[in-house]
Design a protein around this motif. Structure first.
Motif, PDB file in Angstrom:
ATOM      1  N   PRO A  28       0.822  -1.211   0.000  1.00 14.81           N
ATOM      2  CA  PRO A  28       0.000   0.000   0.000  1.00 14.81           C
ATOM      3  C   PRO A  28       0.854   1.258   0.000  1.00 14.81           C
ATOM      4  CG  PRO A  28       0.086  -0.939   2.183  1.00 14.81           C
ATOM      5  CD  PRO A  28       0.819  -1.893   1.295  1.00 14.81           C
ATOM      6  N   VAL A  29       0.209   2.396  -0.163  1.00 13.36           N
ATOM      7  CA  VAL A  29       0.924   3.672  -0.193  1.00 13.36           C
ATOM      8  C   VAL A  29       1.627   3.922   1.131  1.00 13.36           C
ATOM      9  CG1 VAL A  29       0.667   6.175  -0.438  1.00 13.36           C
ATOM     10  CG2 VAL A  29      -0.657   4.628  -1.896  1.00 13.36           C
ATOM     11  N   LEU A  30       0.948   3.636   2.250  1.00 14.16           N
ATOM     12  CA  LEU A  30       1.522   3.881   3.574  1.00 14.16           C
ATOM     13  C   LEU A  30       1.828   2.563   4.266  1.00 14.16           C
ATOM     14  CD1 LEU A  30      -0.885   6.694   4.860  1.00 14.16           C
ATOM     15  CD2 LEU A  30       1.330   6.975   3.720  1.00 14.16           C
ATOM     16  N   THR A  31       3.085   2.386   4.666  1.00 14.53           N
ATOM     17  CA  THR A  31       3.481   1.217   5.436  1.00 14.53           C
ATOM     18  C   THR A  31       4.311   1.671   6.632  1.00 14.53           C
ATOM     19  OG1 THR A  31       5.474   0.901   4.091  1.00 14.53           O
ATOM     20  CG2 THR A  31       3.510  -0.339   3.444  1.00 14.53           C
ATOM     21  N   THR A  32       4.443   0.782   7.609  1.00 20.57           N
ATOM     22  CA  THR A  32       5.314   1.057   8.742  1.00 20.57           C
ATOM     23  C   THR A  32       6.735   0.634   8.389  1.00 20.57           C
ATOM     24  OG1 THR A  32       4.811  -1.093   9.717  1.00 20.57           O
ATOM     25  CG2 THR A  32       3.440   0.768  10.397  1.00 20.57           C
ATOM     26  N   SER A 126       2.011   8.515  -3.914  1.00 23.51           N
ATOM     27  CA  SER A 126       3.225   7.704  -3.961  1.00 23.51           C
ATOM     28  C   SER A 126       4.457   8.514  -4.341  1.00 23.51           C
ATOM     29  CB  SER A 126       3.048   6.544  -4.947  1.00 23.51           C
ATOM     30  OG  SER A 126       2.084   5.619  -4.475  1.00 23.51           O
ATOM     31  N   ASP A 127       4.275   9.615  -5.071  1.00 23.32           N
ATOM     32  CA  ASP A 127       5.420  10.444  -5.445  1.00 23.32           C
ATOM     33  C   ASP A 127       5.844  11.396  -4.335  1.00 23.32           C
ATOM     34  OD1 ASP A 127       3.444  12.367  -5.460  1.00 23.32           O
ATOM     35  OD2 ASP A 127       3.668  12.914  -7.570  1.00 23.32           O
ATOM     36  N   GLY A 128       5.179  11.321  -3.170  1.00 25.63           N
ATOM     37  CA  GLY A 128       5.544  12.150  -2.028  1.00 25.63           C
ATOM     38  C   GLY A 128       4.777  13.447  -1.910  1.00 25.63           C
ATOM     39  N   THR A 129       3.870  13.714  -2.840  1.00 24.25           N
ATOM     40  CA  THR A 129       3.091  14.949  -2.777  1.00 24.25           C
ATOM     41  C   THR A 129       2.028  14.860  -1.689  1.00 24.25           C
ATOM     42  OG1 THR A 129       3.409  15.368  -5.135  1.00 24.25           O
ATOM     43  CG2 THR A 129       1.593  16.517  -4.057  1.00 24.25           C
ATOM     44  N   VAL A 130       1.989  15.863  -0.831  1.00 28.14           N
ATOM     45  CA  VAL A 130       0.992  15.957   0.233  1.00 28.14           C
ATOM     46  C   VAL A 130       0.068  17.131  -0.076  1.00 28.14           C
ATOM     47  CG1 VAL A 130       0.607  16.312   2.701  1.00 28.14           C
ATOM     48  CG2 VAL A 130       2.601  15.009   1.924  1.00 28.14           C
ATOM     49  N   THR A 165       5.514  18.024   1.021  1.00 25.82           N
ATOM     50  CA  THR A 165       6.299  16.922   0.484  1.00 25.82           C
ATOM     51  C   THR A 165       6.630  15.935   1.581  1.00 25.82           C
ATOM     52  OG1 THR A 165       7.313  18.393  -1.159  1.00 25.82           O
ATOM     53  CG2 THR A 165       8.417  16.305  -0.739  1.00 25.82           C
ATOM     54  N   ALA A 166       6.392  14.649   1.320  1.00 25.17           N
ATOM     55  CA  ALA A 166       6.782  13.587   2.242  1.00 25.17           C
ATOM     56  C   ALA A 166       8.148  13.042   1.824  1.00 25.17           C
ATOM     57  CB  ALA A 166       5.743  12.468   2.228  1.00 25.17           C
ATOM     58  N   ASN A 167       9.009  12.779   2.811  1.00 20.43           N
ATOM     59  CA  ASN A 167      10.365  12.315   2.535  1.00 20.43           C
ATOM     60  C   ASN A 167      10.666  11.104   3.406  1.00 20.43           C
ATOM     61  OD1 ASN A 167      13.151  11.935   2.277  1.00 20.43           O
ATOM     62  ND2 ASN A 167      13.547  14.117   2.035  1.00 20.43           N
ATOM     63  N   ASN A 168      10.943   9.969   2.776  1.00 24.12           N
ATOM     64  CA  ASN A 168      11.204   8.751   3.533  1.00 24.12           C
ATOM     65  C   ASN A 168      12.557   8.751   4.227  1.00 24.12           C
ATOM     66  OD1 ASN A 168       8.746   7.594   2.895  1.00 24.12           O
ATOM     67  ND2 ASN A 168       9.523   6.505   1.095  1.00 24.12           N
ATOM     68  N   ALA A 169      13.457   9.647   3.828  1.00 29.59           N
ATOM     69  CA  ALA A 169      14.786   9.670   4.435  1.00 29.59           C
ATOM     70  C   ALA A 169      14.713   9.929   5.931  1.00 29.59           C
ATOM     71  CB  ALA A 169      15.659  10.719   3.748  1.00 29.59           C
ATOM     72  N   ASP A 170      13.781  10.777   6.333  1.00 28.38           N
ATOM     73  CA  ASP A 170      13.605  11.063   7.759  1.00 28.38           C
ATOM     74  C   ASP A 170      12.146  10.966   8.181  1.00 28.38           C
ATOM     75  OD1 ASP A 170      12.734  13.273   6.395  1.00 28.38           O
ATOM     76  OD2 ASP A 170      14.038  14.710   7.416  1.00 28.38           O
ATOM     77  N   VAL A 208       5.867   3.982  15.668  1.00 27.09           N
ATOM     78  CA  VAL A 208       6.552   3.353  14.529  1.00 27.09           C
ATOM     79  C   VAL A 208       6.535   4.306  13.343  1.00 27.09           C
ATOM     80  CG1 VAL A 208       6.585   1.385  12.972  1.00 27.09           C
ATOM     81  CG2 VAL A 208       5.827   1.095  15.351  1.00 27.09           C
ATOM     82  N   PRO A 209       7.696   4.606  12.732  1.00 24.62           N
ATOM     83  CA  PRO A 209       7.749   5.515  11.586  1.00 24.62           C
ATOM     84  C   PRO A 209       6.942   4.995  10.403  1.00 24.62           C
ATOM     85  CG  PRO A 209       9.927   5.218  12.523  1.00 24.62           C
ATOM     86  CD  PRO A 209       9.046   4.192  13.157  1.00 24.62           C
ATOM     87  N   VAL A 210       6.421   5.937   9.614  1.00 22.20           N
ATOM     88  CA  VAL A 210       5.600   5.617   8.452  1.00 22.20           C
ATOM     89  C   VAL A 210       6.353   5.966   7.169  1.00 22.20           C
ATOM     90  CG1 VAL A 210       3.470   6.175   7.214  1.00 22.20           C
ATOM     91  CG2 VAL A 210       3.447   5.899   9.704  1.00 22.20           C
ATOM     92  N   THR A 211       6.270   5.059   6.190  1.00 17.46           N
ATOM     93  CA  THR A 211       6.941   5.221   4.902  1.00 17.46           C
ATOM     94  C   THR A 211       5.893   5.368   3.798  1.00 17.46           C
ATOM     95  OG1 THR A 211       8.871   3.929   5.589  1.00 17.46           O
ATOM     96  CG2 THR A 211       8.469   4.084   3.220  1.00 17.46           C
ATOM     97  N   VAL A 212       6.211   6.187   2.794  1.00 17.22           N
ATOM     98  CA  VAL A 212       5.349   6.380   1.634  1.00 17.22           C
ATOM     99  C   VAL A 212       5.909   5.579   0.467  1.00 17.22           C
ATOM    100  CG1 VAL A 212       4.353   8.056   0.027  1.00 17.22           C
ATOM    101  CG2 VAL A 212       4.699   8.675   2.428  1.00 17.22           C
ATOM    102  N   ASN A 213       5.053   4.761  -0.151  1.00 15.21           N
ATOM    103  CA  ASN A 213       5.498   3.903  -1.257  1.00 15.21           C
ATOM    104  C   ASN A 213       4.878   4.324  -2.592  1.00 15.21           C
ATOM    105  OD1 ASN A 213       6.877   1.818   0.487  1.00 15.21           O
ATOM    106  ND2 ASN A 213       4.801   1.767   1.337  1.00 15.21           N
TER     107      ASN A 213
END
Length: 213
Positions: A28-32, A126-130, A165-170, A208-213
């Protein structure tokens, strides 16, 4: 980025924290952080990234306005489809006026910043756009109360939408120079307020941190 929305209970297994990691075929778009899907009804939380401030400046390139060291948001997930796609949530946001300062001429301090018309509809692609909107019947609105020598003044600012913008790095969500326009207030209220803030890390239950896929 606070008024909390009511939680909608996720499926029993997910509510117990036993959701299995998603397979590559249906991620999914959002995972832990461990790959588990974020369930509908889960709540995402974040405060300002360490060492940063949320600012409302009178111009995009200026430094005159309001700076707050304490702000946070909370978002209840309403949809989390397979990636690539767009996840949705209902979000609320707060600011702690005790941590806000101002350098606006004639203003002594900040009595309060209230985010109105909550909750806001928020989407994460999924491209990080919020994207943040308030719906067709209202606007994104902040009410700012400032202390002056003549007493407290109230400034109301509105924006049709916000883009971040969502950033998975942090595991962050950032907003940069999002423009609000003064809807009402005295001449001491600047005509425009440009909002900048970085919230990190964005986490779900148990921190738990959340990641955008």
């Amino acid at each position: 980025m606070r008024t909390r929305t009511l939680l909608v209970l996720p499926a029993a297994v997910a509510a117990l924290g036993l959701a299995a990691p998603a397979s590559a075929a249906d991620t999914p778009v959002l995972t832990t952080a461990d790959g588990a899907a974020v369930a509908v009804g889960d709540v995402l939380d974040a405060s300002l990234a360490a060492g940063t401030a949320a600012t409302f400046y009178s111009s995009a390139a200026g430094t005159s306005g309001i700076s707050c060291k304490s702000s946070a948001f909370s978002a209840e997930v309403t949809g989390n489809p397979a990636a690539p796609g767009t996840a949705t949530a209902l979000a609320s946001q707060t600011f702690d006026a005790g941590g806000c300062t101002t350098n606006v001429t004639g203003v002594l301090g900040v009595s309060g910043i209230t985010v109105d018309n909550l909750p806001y509809t928020t989407s994460v692609s999924s491209d990080g756009t919020v994207s943040v909107t308030a719906g067709a019947s209202s606007a994104i609105q902040s009410t700012v109360r400032l202390r002056t020598l003549l007493g407290t003044i109230t400034c109301v600012y509105r924006a049709p939408s916000l883009t971040g913008t969502a950033n998975n790095a942090d595991n962050s969500i950032s907003f940069t120079n999002q423009q609000f326009t003064k809807a009402s207030g005295s001449s001491l209220c600047f005509a425009n307020a440009f909002f900048t803030a970085k919230y990190a890390p964005v986490t779900t239950k148990g921190g738990v941190p959340v990641t955008v896929n």
